[in-house]
Motif scaffolding. Structure first.
Motif, PDB file in Angstrom:
ATOM      1  N   ALA A   8       1.153  -0.700   0.055  1.00 11.84           N
ATOM      2  CA  ALA A   8      -0.322   0.122   0.186  1.00 11.84           C
ATOM      3  C   ALA A   8       0.654   1.286  -0.126  1.00 11.84           C
ATOM      4  O   ALA A   8       0.846   2.236  -0.578  1.00 11.84           O
ATOM      5  N   ASP A   9       1.489   1.048   0.750  1.00 10.79           N
ATOM      6  CA  ASP A   9       2.582   2.053   0.548  1.00 10.79           C
ATOM      7  C   ASP A   9       3.540   3.038  -0.518  1.00 10.79           C
ATOM      8  O   ASP A   9       3.848   3.887  -0.953  1.00 10.79           O
ATOM      9  N   TRP A  12       0.961   4.607  -2.877  1.00 12.47           N
ATOM     10  CA  TRP A  12       0.278   5.767  -2.138  1.00 12.47           C
ATOM     11  C   TRP A  12       1.304   6.753  -2.763  1.00 12.47           C
ATOM     12  O   TRP A  12       1.301   7.988  -3.172  1.00 12.47           O
ATOM     13  N   LYS A  13       2.848   5.979  -1.998  1.00 14.35           N
ATOM     14  CA  LYS A  13       4.273   7.209  -3.038  1.00 14.35           C
ATOM     15  C   LYS A  13       4.116   7.306  -4.929  1.00 14.35           C
ATOM     16  O   LYS A  13       4.824   8.462  -5.103  1.00 14.35           O
ATOM     17  N   GLU A  16       1.398  10.068  -5.560  1.00 11.91           N
ATOM     18  CA  GLU A  16       2.031  11.092  -4.881  1.00 11.91           C
ATOM     19  C   GLU A  16       2.374  11.552  -5.703  1.00 11.91           C
ATOM     20  O   GLU A  16       2.461  12.555  -6.025  1.00 11.91           O
ATOM     21  N   GLN A  25      -3.733   0.665  -9.863  1.00 11.69           N
ATOM     22  CA  GLN A  25      -3.362   1.554  -8.233  1.00 11.69           C
ATOM     23  C   GLN A  25      -4.637   1.225  -7.669  1.00 11.69           C
ATOM     24  O   GLN A  25      -5.076   0.972  -6.458  1.00 11.69           O
ATOM     25  N   LEU A  29      -5.194  -1.313  -4.320  1.00 19.83           N
ATOM     26  CA  LEU A  29      -5.747  -0.901  -2.729  1.00 19.83           C
ATOM     27  C   LEU A  29      -6.783  -1.215  -2.360  1.00 19.83           C
ATOM     28  O   LEU A  29      -7.385  -1.161  -1.463  1.00 19.83           O
ATOM     29  N   GLU A  79      -2.086   8.806   8.520  1.00 27.37           N
ATOM     30  CA  GLU A  79      -1.558   7.640   8.128  1.00 27.37           C
ATOM     31  C   GLU A  79      -1.447   6.473   9.508  1.00 27.37           C
ATOM     32  O   GLU A  79      -1.234   5.542   9.852  1.00 27.37           O
ATOM     33  N   LEU A 104      -8.423   6.556   4.392  1.00 28.55           N
ATOM     34  CA  LEU A 104      -7.912   6.059   3.033  1.00 28.55           C
ATOM     35  C   LEU A 104      -8.059   7.133   2.217  1.00 28.55           C
ATOM     36  O   LEU A 104      -7.790   7.655   1.550  1.00 28.55           O
ATOM     37  N   ARG A 107      -6.216   9.961   3.270  1.00 26.92           N
ATOM     38  CA  ARG A 107      -4.584   9.741   1.989  1.00 26.92           C
ATOM     39  C   ARG A 107      -4.423   9.702   0.812  1.00 26.92           C
ATOM     40  O   ARG A 107      -3.803   9.798  -0.171  1.00 26.92           O
ATOM     41  N   LEU A 108      -6.069   9.747  -0.122  1.00 29.13           N
ATOM     42  CA  LEU A 108      -5.902  10.001  -1.738  1.00 29.13           C
ATOM     43  C   LEU A 108      -5.877  10.710  -1.553  1.00 29.13           C
ATOM     44  O   LEU A 108      -5.443  11.503  -2.851  1.00 29.13           O
ATOM     45  N   SER A 111      -2.822  12.485  -1.934  1.00 30.62           N
ATOM     46  CA  SER A 111      -2.180  12.205  -2.590  1.00 30.62           C
ATOM     47  C   SER A 111      -2.720  12.785  -4.021  1.00 30.62           C
ATOM     48  O   SER A 111      -1.816  13.012  -5.001  1.00 30.62           O
TER      49      SER A 111
END
Length: 132
Positions: A8-9, A12-13, A16, A25, A29, A79, A104, A107-108, A111
């Protein structure tokens, strides 16, 4: 850190770095987070994520609108924390989820850069955080 968290990390990167998300992706997810990710995408689509930033420090927290009819708002750090019931029950207590849908969504939105920016004084941010 679990293998799922590492995968997942990495995803996410990637998101981003481009501020876009592709089908592969999204699939990964969704595979990792299931129904929580579905809820998160609906929240982001409805512009339900605010990034509340303190001035002058630049510290911030996300305020995420829930999907219930009441439209509850939850403060969260994408996070590692959310003030919702699901975070404490499913993530912390039972360990059944890696994170809640509000995390989530935060974070989404972060990103993709698709959140509503709210600027407040550091004092106002501190007061907001004291209510957690």
């Amino acid at each position: 850190m679990s293998a799922s968290s590492l995968v997942a990390d990495k995803v996410w990167k990637q998101i981003e770095s481009t501020h876009t998300v592709n089908d592969d992706q999204l699939y990964i997810l969704h595979f990792l987070f299931g129904k929580n990710f579905e809820g998160a995408t609906r929240i982001v689509d409805q512009r339900g994520v605010k990034r509340i930033s303190g001035y002058p420090s630049g510290r911030f927290i996300f305020q995420v609108t829930g999907e219930s009819r009441k439209k509850d708002q939850y403060l969260c750090f994408a996070e590692n924390f959310c003030a919702c019931y699901s975070f404490f029950y499913d993530v912390v207590n039972r360990g059944e989820q890696l994170c809640c849908k509000h995390q989530l969504a935060a974070r989404l939105a972060a990103s993709l850069g698709s959140y509503v920016e709210v600027k407040v004084s550091d004092e106002e941010l501190a007061l907001l955080l004291s209510k957690i």
